[in-house]
Design a protein around this motif. Structure first.
Motif, mmCIF file in Angstrom:
data_model
loop_
_atom_site.group_PDB
_atom_site.id
_atom_site.type_symbol
_atom_site.label_atom_id
_atom_site.label_comp_id
_atom_site.label_asym_id
_atom_site.label_seq_id
_atom_site.Cartn_x
_atom_site.Cartn_y
_atom_site.Cartn_z
ATOM 1 N N HIS A 211 0.893 -1.198 0.105
ATOM 2 C CA HIS A 211 -0.074 0.105 0.185
ATOM 3 C C HIS A 211 0.926 1.282 -0.043
ATOM 4 C CE1 HIS A 211 -3.858 -2.071 0.447
ATOM 5 N NE2 HIS A 211 -3.084 -2.881 1.452
ATOM 6 N N PRO A 212 1.521 1.636 -1.257
ATOM 7 C CA PRO A 212 2.114 2.861 -1.241
ATOM 8 C C PRO A 212 1.260 4.100 -0.792
ATOM 9 C CG PRO A 212 2.439 1.726 -3.323
ATOM 10 C CD PRO A 212 1.260 1.059 -2.367
ATOM 11 N N ARG A 213 -0.160 4.150 -0.972
ATOM 12 C CA ARG A 213 -1.002 4.899 -0.625
ATOM 13 C C ARG A 213 -2.141 4.049 0.096
ATOM 14 N NH1 ARG A 213 -5.722 8.340 -1.473
ATOM 15 N NH2 ARG A 213 -5.119 10.352 -0.836
ATOM 16 N N GLU A 214 -2.697 4.600 1.296
ATOM 17 C CA GLU A 214 -3.280 3.507 2.239
ATOM 18 C C GLU A 214 -4.784 3.346 1.947
ATOM 19 O OE1 GLU A 214 -1.859 6.966 4.963
ATOM 20 O OE2 GLU A 214 -1.158 6.093 3.096
ATOM 21 N N GLU A 215 -5.582 4.283 1.137
ATOM 22 C CA GLU A 215 -6.820 4.223 0.862
ATOM 23 C C GLU A 215 -7.568 2.916 0.763
ATOM 24 O OE1 GLU A 215 -5.778 3.796 -3.153
ATOM 25 O OE2 GLU A 215 -4.992 5.046 -1.539
#
Length: 253
Positions: A211-215
């Motif tokens: 998850h490079p970005r956690e959305e």
């Protein structure tokens, strides 16, 4: 891609259809979608929400998909009240449509589109603890036979999905999946410990690679907090050559 019969999504398509076939028909569905971030949190309150084709670059049929599920304004009002009572800033949204985080999985699980649905946004900022508080508030709803769906992915590294992978890609993918399985399924772990582990997900093996970005992970945190118990089932599903998981929490009968 699952609804367009993409071969790399076939296992996921089959898994969601199997899940829908064995679920009793819920009275309503609340979907927390990775594709809606808002500040404050927003809740769809419309009686007949349209579809929001929140993607681009797909074949024309992707923009003709239909899923005419009704809204459930009374349940939406209860959610807004419950979140507000829990100290979570929240607003009703009478106009927003259902995004593909809702209509893609539900088209496979409940294709007749006759179960009323309400969609809840993520909270902008993507704080893990904030989403656990949202889950705890949703877990206090008294609506009978309610299904809460966290629509995201246990792995969501888009470059890795399409081939730009780290040398140790498989090891990182499987390490985070194993950590998630232990965290959500262990019957020897108390709920506060489980929530603390999930709040620190970025330090887990493979966490930031998955998850490079956690959305796409936040809906899982909402569901775990709402369930207040270990997961009842976890199914590993390959998607685009990556291992992901479908996770289920069942209330007591």
């Amino acid at each position: 891609m699952p609804l367009l019969e993409d071969p790399a999504h076939l296992a996921l398509t089959k898994a969601l259809r199997r899940l829908g076939a064995r679920l009793a028909r819920p009275s309503a569905i609340v979907v927390v979608s990775a594709h809606w971030e808002a500040d404050p949190v927003r809740v769809t309150t419309g009686a007949t929400p349209p579809l929001l084709y929140d993607y681009q670059g797909f074949a024309p049929q992707a923009y003709n998909l239909q899923y005419p599920a009704p809204g459930e304004p009374a349940l939406a009002a209860q959610i807004v009240a419950g979140l507000t009572e829990a100290g979570i800033a929240c607003e009703p949204d009478a106009y927003r449509g259902f995004d593909h985080g809702l209509f893609v999985p539900l088209s496979l699980m409940f294709p007749t589109a006759d179960v009323p649905c309400v969609q809840v946004s993520l909270q902008a900022g993507l704080s893990a603890v904030a989403h656990q508080r949202i889950g705890e508030a949703l877990g206090s709803l008294t609506h009978p036979d309610l299904l809460i769906v966290g629509s995201g992915f246990t792995f969501h590294n888009m470059p890795a999905f399409f081939g730009r992978r780290a040398p140790d890609h498989t090891a990182l993918n499987l390490a985070f999946e194993a950590w998630l399985r232990e965290t959500v399924c262990s019957v020897d772990m108390a709920q506060p410990q489980r929530l603390a582990r999930l709040a620190g997900w970025a330090q887990a093996p493979g966490g930031r690679y998955a998850h490079p970005r956690e959305e796409h992970l936040m809906p899982l945190l909402v569901c775990q907090a709402a369930a207040r118990r270990p997961a009842s089932a976890l199914e590993s599903v390959p998607v685009l050559g990556v291992q992901c998981s479908n996770i289920e929490w069942w209330a007591d009968p």
